[in-house]
Motif scaffolding. Structure first.
Motif, PDB file in Angstrom:
ATOM      1  N   GLY A 195       0.822  -1.221  -0.052  1.00  0.00           N
ATOM      2  CA  GLY A 195       0.032  -0.025   0.055  1.00  0.00           C
ATOM      3  C   GLY A 195       0.954   1.292   0.043  1.00  0.00           C
ATOM      4  N   LEU A 196       0.261   2.280   0.567  1.00  0.00           N
ATOM      5  CA  LEU A 196       0.847   3.639   0.490  1.00  0.00           C
ATOM      6  C   LEU A 196       0.693   4.315   1.801  1.00  0.00           C
ATOM      7  CD1 LEU A 196      -0.653   4.975  -2.876  1.00  0.00           C
ATOM      8  CD2 LEU A 196       1.430   4.033  -2.565  1.00  0.00           C
ATOM      9  N   ALA A 197       1.482   5.302   2.004  1.00  0.00           N
ATOM     10  CA  ALA A 197       1.502   6.194   3.495  1.00  0.00           C
ATOM     11  C   ALA A 197       1.745   7.590   3.096  1.00  0.00           C
ATOM     12  CB  ALA A 197       2.542   5.514   4.564  1.00  0.00           C
ATOM     13  N   LEU A 213      -2.302   5.105   4.069  1.00  0.00           N
ATOM     14  CA  LEU A 213      -3.534   5.207   3.593  1.00  0.00           C
ATOM     15  C   LEU A 213      -4.263   4.198   3.191  1.00  0.00           C
ATOM     16  CD1 LEU A 213      -1.657   7.577   0.829  1.00  0.00           C
ATOM     17  CD2 LEU A 213      -2.887   8.321   2.908  1.00  0.00           C
ATOM     18  N   ALA A 214      -5.627   4.350   3.493  1.00  0.00           N
ATOM     19  CA  ALA A 214      -6.204   3.176   3.334  1.00  0.00           C
ATOM     20  C   ALA A 214      -6.838   2.887   1.928  1.00  0.00           C
ATOM     21  CB  ALA A 214      -7.697   3.574   4.236  1.00  0.00           C
ATOM     22  N   VAL A 215      -5.831   2.000   1.566  1.00  0.00           N
ATOM     23  CA  VAL A 215      -6.034   1.433  -0.061  1.00  0.00           C
ATOM     24  C   VAL A 215      -5.532   0.196  -0.230  1.00  0.00           C
ATOM     25  CG1 VAL A 215      -3.834   2.562  -0.389  1.00  0.00           C
ATOM     26  CG2 VAL A 215      -5.550   2.105  -2.431  1.00  0.00           C
ATOM     27  N   GLY A 216      -5.871  -0.517  -0.879  1.00  0.00           N
ATOM     28  CA  GLY A 216      -5.591  -2.043  -0.982  1.00  0.00           C
ATOM     29  C   GLY A 216      -5.677  -2.525  -2.442  1.00  0.00           C
ATOM     30  N   ALA A 217      -5.652  -3.738  -2.682  1.00  0.00           N
ATOM     31  CA  ALA A 217      -5.370  -4.461  -4.326  1.00  0.00           C
ATOM     32  C   ALA A 217      -6.462  -3.885  -5.178  1.00  0.00           C
ATOM     33  CB  ALA A 217      -5.221  -5.786  -3.987  1.00  0.00           C
ATOM     34  N   ALA A 218      -7.450  -3.791  -4.436  1.00  0.00           N
ATOM     35  CA  ALA A 218      -9.071  -3.443  -5.454  1.00  0.00           C
ATOM     36  C   ALA A 218      -8.500  -2.135  -6.041  1.00  0.00           C
ATOM     37  CB  ALA A 218     -10.144  -3.495  -4.914  1.00  0.00           C
ATOM     38  N   PRO A 222      -6.212  -2.914 -10.215  1.00  0.00           N
ATOM     39  CA  PRO A 222      -7.352  -3.143 -10.674  1.00  0.00           C
ATOM     40  C   PRO A 222      -7.399  -4.402 -11.716  1.00  0.00           C
ATOM     41  CG  PRO A 222      -7.218  -1.112 -11.387  1.00  0.00           C
ATOM     42  CD  PRO A 222      -6.110  -1.452 -10.459  1.00  0.00           C
ATOM     43  N   ALA A 223      -8.519  -5.174 -11.881  1.00  0.00           N
ATOM     44  CA  ALA A 223      -8.301  -6.666 -12.724  1.00  0.00           C
ATOM     45  C   ALA A 223      -7.946  -5.989 -14.243  1.00  0.00           C
ATOM     46  CB  ALA A 223      -9.555  -7.099 -12.724  1.00  0.00           C
TER      47      ALA A 223
END
Length: 303
Positions: A195-197, A213-218, A222-223
């Motif tokens: 992720g990121l900070a 930062l609240a971010v993940g694989a989705a 993205p696909a």
């Protein structure tokens, strides 16, 4: 599944201002209401203000170049010459300084020029090879210019020609948080897979604080997209929101909007990187970032 996120790690380049250079100006006068107007090639003399205390109020990109207006009603045009276009203009928050980049050759690195509002000779900054297409940032006290460099580093330019030093920055800059701190977007984990900070440091890159930062694989992978890279980051003028622009190898772009206080994800949008104009400073409107598209008018106000 791992997230293929690339974040260029920057190095600090310490520079001071050098002398001006001339490229064969086309000088002239015009305009209405008694205002003095001149046209100049990048790095060439410009029309003098009618009032020594005049400051810059706005710059607007036009078909013939950049029209720069002063508070006394005078103006001048920075006119691109051949392929050496003047790009990525900036105005300091106090209106005393104009900054812009000039291409050394088509597609190559850019030189940084500074022009104080009461002067007519732009000064080329020695030792800066600015990255094409990336807008530079002014500090809130109008003393420092932060310039992304072609080597993935960051150059700090002091208008007082004093030196700024520090260790390697922790990521891609989001701009100045205040006069005493700078914010960066940093990849977490090997290759950014975690992720990121949002990382805030002192002006000499002294450690400050981190906000995950609240971010993940989705969101980051993205696909159907290839590995994403962070192209730009921008902090809102009030310091509440942080926008991160990413793009993949196929030219697709994604903008993520976070709270700079707790790192929560508050918005996102997709588009094409090729359609975006990264040479114009992004605009914040009602808490959201607006990145100009190619062909849209670029107007840069003071502040």
């Amino acid at each position: 599944m791992g997230i293929a996120l690339t974040l260029v790690v920057a190095m600090v380049v310490v520079v001071t201002r050098g002398g001006a250079s001339a490229d064969g100006a086309r000088d002239g006068a015009g305009g209405g209401g008694g205002a003095e107007t001149g046209a100049a090639a990048p790095g060439s003399p410009v029309a003098a203000p009618t009032d020594d205390g005049a400051t810059y109020v706005r710059a607007a990109r036009q078909e013939a170049g950049w029209l720069v207006e002063r508070s006394d009603g005078s103006s001048f045009t920075i006119d691109p010459v051949e392929d050496r276009s003047a790009v990525a203009l900036g105005l300091s928050p106090d209106g005393r300084w104009l900054s812009y980049l000039q291409a050394r050759r088509p597609g190559g690195p850019n030189d940084l020029y500074l022009l104080r509002s009461d002067r007519t000779e732009p000064e080329r900054v020695e030792g800066v090879a600015a990255a094409p297409g990336f807008a530079h940032r002014w500090s809130t006290d109008s003393r420092l210019v932060l310039v992304p460099a072609v080597d993935g580093g960051v150059a700090f330019v002091d208008t007082d020609a004093t030196r700024v030093s520090g260790p390697t920055p922790p990521g891609v800059t989001g701009g100045f948080v205040d006069t005493d701190s700078i914010g960066w977007v940093r990849a977490l984990g090997e290759g950014g897979t975690d992720g990121l900070a949002w990382v805030v440091t002192g002006p000499g890159l002294e450690p400050g604080y981190d906000v995950p930062l609240a971010v993940g694989a989705a969101e980051l992978a993205p696909a159907g997209w290839s590995g994403l890279a962070v192209r730009q980051a921008s902090l809102a003028p009030d310091g509440s929101r942080l926008a991160v622009l990413l793009a993949d190898d196929g030219g697709r772009a994604r903008t993520l909007l976070f709270s700079a206080y707790d790192g929560s994800l508050v918005g996102s949008g997709d588009g094409s990187e090729a359609s975006l104009d990264l040479s114009c400073p992004p605009r914040w409107v009602d808490g959201r970032l607006e990145v100009l598209r190619q062909g849209e008018p670029c107007v840069i106000p003071v502040g």
